[in-house]
Design an enzyme around this catalytic site. Structure first.
Site, PDB file in Angstrom:
ATOM      1  N   ILE A   1       0.923  -1.162  -0.017  1.00  0.00           N
ATOM      2  CA  ILE A   1      -0.199   0.092  -0.209  1.00  0.00           C
ATOM      3  C   ILE A   1       0.759   1.217  -0.011  1.00  0.00           C
ATOM      4  CG2 ILE A   1      -0.091   0.074   2.493  1.00  0.00           C
ATOM      5  CD1 ILE A   1      -3.105   0.938   1.916  1.00  0.00           C
ATOM      6  N   LYS A   2       1.967   1.088   0.398  1.00  0.00           N
ATOM      7  CA  LYS A   2       2.891   2.318   0.394  1.00  0.00           C
ATOM      8  C   LYS A   2       3.328   2.924  -0.855  1.00  0.00           C
ATOM      9  CE  LYS A   2       3.573   2.039   5.055  1.00  0.00           C
ATOM     10  NZ  LYS A   2       3.362   3.053   6.063  1.00  0.00           N
ATOM     11  N   ASP A   3       2.970   2.122  -1.961  1.00  0.00           N
ATOM     12  CA  ASP A   3       3.087   2.807  -3.300  1.00  0.00           C
ATOM     13  C   ASP A   3       2.613   3.930  -3.468  1.00  0.00           C
ATOM     14  OD1 ASP A   3       4.890   0.501  -3.703  1.00  0.00           O
ATOM     15  OD2 ASP A   3       3.340  -0.201  -5.086  1.00  0.00           O
TER      16      ASP A   3
ATOM     17  N   ALA B   1       3.957   7.003  -1.178  1.00  0.00           N
ATOM     18  CA  ALA B   1       5.391   7.383  -1.751  1.00  0.00           C
ATOM     19  C   ALA B   1       5.316   8.170  -3.153  1.00  0.00           C
ATOM     20  CB  ALA B   1       6.149   6.271  -2.355  1.00  0.00           C
TER      21      ALA B   1
END
Length: 453
Positions: free
Chosen positions: A42-44, A47
């Protein structure tokens, strides 16, 4: 239709119904599978948002260096974007994080600096402090600071929240998400509560983190802080992205329950998800009394199981931490089946001739070598033979001149497969310290005896 680059594939992740693992919950339970993002987490989402906002504001300039403290997933998203956009990356992380996460970051061309976990955030050695120092020392650099950079939660307000609302056709009643930086839960919660203020937001915390007590009492209690194993959730400070006013309840989950549930998700649902997903599902089961028939519960599954194959998906790792029931033989059970005999060691200052006499008189083939009572090496029949064939006059020399690396030490909970893999041409045995601190030796014969017994 094709995408112009990999960054255009971020988002629009599937919502999948859980069946077997949540059978005791009366509600419909859905998993938001964030592993389908190109960086497998999910950090995409955040970012890309942090980079885009930094570019707009001029904080991130062409050819710049992105420097961030990360547990791995944010770094992956940043590194992926950096490749497409032409930036360099330096990441600091903690020695708690899985090797797979560090290796993955390096595969994307990032420089990774591993820092100690068990230090205060203000400590110069912490991964927060080291990243801040590197920003000061590196020209044309930018630190996203995912904990306090509100672009993090904004990404989920703009993307994750709307996706969940649309995918459930507005029927969602509860959101369950792990809380680390706070961006995922706070941004998603803000959007969902604007659509329907009755939606309950349930945050998953871990023992060793300050969030739950702070939410319930308003007290930041340092006594709540201690080392823990669970990755991706919990903190020992209060990130600005955690909006406590949006989170209705925090549920704490133990390291053991999180680790074992991570495995159960794969075995029962066929979804290969990471450690924080295990924690979120375990917490949801702990809160089953909050759900009723007709409710729609959405659980965020933040990252992929491939990041944890050396940890939660490794039985020896689990067994060494006492997380896994003792179904297979372990060092403890092998020792219990051995005939009781005191281990023989020999001091490194003794001569090779004395070692030969000891081996002959006791009819043994190898001896751990000690120095001031500590095991520092080993001597075997073949070591002695090789040395004397080369130079027969060595018999009067001290053992330390030909001693080789010590036998590997294993934990009492180490499984038979791991022990067997350590016994090879170089190591004919392993050592283990028993509950009373005495050293025991396990040979191939002891393993065979334990299996046949």
């Amino acid at each position: 239709m094709w995408h112009n680059n990999i960054l255009e594939t971020v988002g629009n992740t599937p919502l999948v119904k859980l069946n077997k693992i949540t059978k005791d919950i009366p509600a419909t339970v859905l998993a938001k599978i964030e592993t389908t993002n190109p960086g497998n987490s999910i950090k995409d989402r955040m970012a890309l948002k942090m980079i885009a906002d930094a570019e707009k504001s001029g904080l991130l300039k062409p050819g710049g260096t992105i420097i961030e403290g990360t547990s791995g997933n944010t770094g992956m998203g940043l590194a992926m974007a950096a490749i497409i956009k032409g930036y360099k990356c330096i990441f600091t992380t903690t020695d708690k994080q899985s090797k797979e996460k560090v290796d993955a970051l390096r595969a994307f061309g990032a420089e990774v600096i591993v820092c100690p976990t068990n230090v205060d955030p203000e400590d110069a050695r912490s991964y927060y402090s080291v990243s801040s120092r590197l920003v000061r020392e590196t020209p044309n650099s930018w630190k996203p600071n995912q904990y306090d950079n509100l672009s993090n939660s904004q990404a989920h307000y703009e993307q994750t929240g709307p996706e969940i609302w649309e995918q459930t056709e507005g029927k969602i009643t509860h959101l369950v998400a792990g809380v680390g930086t706070g961006g995922t839960i706070s941004g998603t919660a803000k959007y969902l509560k604007e659509k329907n203020p009755a939606i309950q937001i349930l945050g998953i915390d871990t023992y060793g983190s300050v969030f739950k007590k702070y939410k319930e009492t308003g007290i930041f209690d340092k006594n709540e802080i201690y080392p823990y194993i669970t990755e991706g959730i919990g903190e020992d400070f209060l990130p600005q992205n955690v909006d406590f006013s949006l989170i209705d309840h925090f549920e704490k989950v133990t390291d053991k329950d999180a680790a074992l549930m991570t495995r159960e998700i794969t075995l029962k649902e066929g979804i290969f998800a990471g450690n924080s997903s295990g924690s979120a599902v375990a917490g949801t089961l702990q809160m089953k009394h909050l759900f009723k028939e007709g409710d729609v519960v959405v659980i965020i599954f933040p990252d992929h199981g491939s990041r944890y194959v050396g940890k939660m998906f490794n039985e020896d790792w689990l067994r060494e931490r006492g997380f896994l029931a003792d179904e297979k033989l372990t060092a403890r059970s092998i020792i219990a089946k051995k005939e009781k005999q005191e281990i023989v060691t020999i001091d490194c200052e003794k001569t090779i001739l004395e070692a030969i006499n000891t081996i002959k008189s006791l009819n043994i083939s190898q001896i751990p070598v000690t120095q001031k009572g500590m095991v520092i090496g080993k001597i075997t029949e073949s070591d002695i033979l090789d040395a004397l064939l080369d130079n027969p006059s060595l018999r009067s020399q001290p053992l330390k001149s030909i001693a080789t690396a010590p036998f590997p030490f294993v934990d009492l909970n180490t499984g038979i497969n791991k022990i067997s893999s350590l016994i090879n041409k170089e190591n004919s045995a392993v050592l283990v310290e028993d509950d009373k601190g005495a050293i025991e030796i396990i040979t191939q014969y002891d393993i065979i005896n334990a299996i046949s017994g």
